[in-house]
Design an enzyme around this catalytic site. Sequence first.
Site, PDB file in Angstrom:
ATOM      1  CE1 TYR A 139     -20.981  39.218  72.177  1.00 35.58           C
ATOM      2  CE2 TYR A 139     -19.125  40.180  72.038  1.00 35.58           C
ATOM      3  CZ  TYR A 139     -19.840  39.006  71.869  1.00 35.58           C
ATOM      4  OH  TYR A 139     -18.957  37.641  72.055  1.00 35.58           O
ATOM      5  CB  CYS A 140     -24.650  42.729  76.686  1.00 31.12           C
ATOM      6  SG  CYS A 140     -26.025  44.369  76.232  1.00 31.12           S
ATOM      7  CD  GLN A 141     -27.852  37.172  74.324  1.00 32.55           C
ATOM      8  OE1 GLN A 141     -27.430  36.922  74.848  1.00 32.55           O
ATOM      9  NE2 GLN A 141     -29.229  36.512  73.611  1.00 32.55           N
ATOM     10  CB  THR A 161     -27.587  47.615  72.570  1.00 33.10           C
ATOM     11  OG1 THR A 161     -29.823  47.422  73.128  1.00 33.10           O
ATOM     12  CG2 THR A 161     -27.362  47.116  71.301  1.00 33.10           C
ATOM     13  CE1 TYR A 217     -23.275  36.106  70.221  1.00 33.94           C
ATOM     14  CE2 TYR A 217     -24.735  34.825  71.316  1.00 33.94           C
ATOM     15  CZ  TYR A 217     -24.174  34.928  70.136  1.00 33.94           C
ATOM     16  OH  TYR A 217     -23.655  33.685  70.316  1.00 33.94           O
TER      17      TYR A 217
END
Length: 122
Positions: free
Chosen positions: A83-85, A87, A112
């Site tokens: 995951y990141c902020q 995608t 996230y």
Amino acid sequence: MLLIILAAALIAYTAFNFFYQRKIMKQLPEEDFRAGYRKAQLIDVREPNEFEGGHILGARNIPLSQLRQRSKEIRPDKPVYLYCQNTVRSGRAAQMLKRKGYNDLNCLKGGYKNWTGKVKKK
């Protein structure tokens, strides 16, 4: 004429990446992501300052900028939950890992910023 060709090439490249990322990794809604990440390797690919500002409980921080050098820290025989902020970086991370032989790649749909579960802040 050159600008039209460049614009078409950029659009084609972007479309290819979009569909390739959808093919190599599963985008999971939060409920499915939450159900599976405890049995997998949970990797936050955001930068350390973002990670320290808050991350999913149990996640390891391997920023996209360091993933090439640190990919050996991730086991290829276990599922990988990224995951990141939002995608974008997790899609790039999935592409990088796929080239290195990882197959069970999953991503938190929406990133996230849409997570409602438990978080840890430093």
